[in-house]
Enzyme design. Structure first.
Site, short mmCIF file in Angstrom:
data_model
loop_
_atom_site.label_atom_id
_atom_site.label_comp_id
_atom_site.label_asym_id
_atom_site.label_seq_id
_atom_site.Cartn_x
_atom_site.Cartn_y
_atom_site.Cartn_z
CB ILE A 107 -0.95 -0.01 1.20
CG1 ILE A 107 -1.96 -1.15 1.07
CG2 ILE A 107 -1.68 1.33 1.33
CD1 ILE A 107 -2.80 -1.38 2.31
CB ILE A 187 -4.63 4.72 5.17
CG1 ILE A 187 -3.15 4.59 4.77
CG2 ILE A 187 -5.21 6.03 4.67
CD1 ILE A 187 -2.93 4.50 3.27
CB SER A 188 -2.00 1.75 9.30
OG SER A 188 -1.80 2.79 10.27
NE ARG A 189 -6.57 -3.02 11.52
CZ ARG A 189 -6.81 -3.19 10.24
NH1 ARG A 189 -6.76 -2.14 9.41
NH2 ARG A 189 -7.11 -4.38 9.75
CG ASP A 213 -10.31 5.13 6.10
OD1 ASP A 213 -11.49 5.54 6.16
OD2 ASP A 213 -10.00 4.02 5.61
CD GLU A 218 -11.92 1.79 12.87
OE1 GLU A 218 -10.84 2.24 12.45
OE2 GLU A 218 -12.45 0.75 12.41
CG HIS A 237 -11.48 0.93 8.79
ND1 HIS A 237 -11.01 0.29 9.91
CD2 HIS A 237 -10.70 0.49 7.78
CE1 HIS A 237 -10.01 -0.50 9.60
NE2 HIS A 237 -9.80 -0.39 8.30
CB ILE A 238 -14.47 3.84 3.55
CG1 ILE A 238 -13.96 5.29 3.63
CG2 ILE A 238 -15.76 3.67 4.35
CD1 ILE A 238 -14.91 6.32 3.03
N GLY A 239 -11.08 2.42 3.43
CA GLY A 239 -9.96 2.33 2.50
C GLY A 239 -10.19 1.35 1.36
CB SER A 240 -10.68 -2.18 1.18
OG SER A 240 -11.55 -2.56 2.23
#
Length: 271
Positions: A107, A187-189, A213, A218, A237-240
């Protein structure tokens, strides 16, 4: 497993004596006790390559949205109280700025490929240095010490797995090393960042802004200070989260399950 559910604990494993494989969506495996699963002879797979393109896109989207203050701008544009647009309402330039990528895996590298198109100066910190050809392809410079990256970057993007070593990797000390004009992008955790320290840094203008993100928990409690700060963008949390990628993730999981049940090598097995 989808969205880290169901919870895999000893009680569940004892109730499923014929369990052969756990297929988990996404790339993160911090929600799994790999030693426990291994002790029951259960294999684990994830979907690391399916999510990389969309998550890299999300990293760039957050950087652009934060730098150009898109959320604030939208709110101003649609507000019933707006009578004029102030001429001194300014954002920060992305093109030509310095991007520091913490975690140059699949990534992180795809973020670097995108950032190159913006003529950004790219620094990165990683457990292992990438080869010269890969560095040259995106114009990236390796920083053996994370401190060097933090001090030089206009944007710091976090793209690491959550491990004991990366838990609260970015805390008060690290935030104070960053430029007062810098933006933190995660964009990780959520647990890679000390959120209390981040709130303090944003409130006291130790850094300029944050685009997240991921958070912990959450979603955040509705009264959490991060949700009240104008210099913060939080997404769910919509990275994917695109239709194509979610379908590919599910297909990857099914392939792993079928291989595990057939006693064949498991694609994307987590060892």
């Amino acid at each position: 497993m989808w969205y880290s559910k169901p919870v895999i604990n000893e009680e569940l494993l004892q109730s499923l004596p014929n369990l052969k494989i756990v297929a988990s969506s996404g790339v993160g495996i911090d929600h799994l006790d790999l030693k426990l699963l291994s002790s029951y002879g259960v294999k684990v797979s994830n979907t690391p390559f399916a999510v990389s393109t969309d998550t890299a896109d999300m990293g760039m989207a957050l950087m652009l949205a934060s730098s150009r203050r898109l959320v604030e701008g939208y709110q101003m544009a649609v507000s019933p109280d707006t009578e004029y647009f102030p001429a001194d309402w300014l954002g920060a330039e992305v093109s030509g700025a310095t991007l520091g990528i913490v975690g140059m895996g699949t990534i992180g590298y795809k973020v670097a490929e995108r950032a190159k198109a913006f003529e950004m100066k790219i620094l990165y910190h990683n457990r292992n240095q990438r080869n010269k050809e890969e560095e040259s392809a995106v114009g990236a410079t390796f920083c053996q010490k994370i401190d060097d990256l933090l001090q030089q970057s206009d944007f710091v993007l976090l793209s690491v797995n959550l491990t004991p070593q990366t838990h609260k990797l970015i805390g008060k000390r690290e935030l104070e090393l960053m430029k007062p004009t810098a933006t933190l992008i995660n964009i990780s955790r959520g647990l890679v960042v000390d959120q209390e320290a981040l709130v303090e840094a944003l409130q006291n203008k130790v850094i300029k802004a944050a685009a997240l993100d991921v958070t912990y928990p959450e979603p955040l409690p509705r009264d959490h200070p991060l949700l009240k700060l104008k210099n913060v963008i939080v997404t769910p949390h919509i990275g994917s989260a695109t239709k194509t990628t979610r379908r590919v993730m599910m297909e990857n999981m099914i392939e792993s399950i079928q291989a595990g049940l057939a006693g064949l090598p498991v694609p994307n097995e987590v060892l």
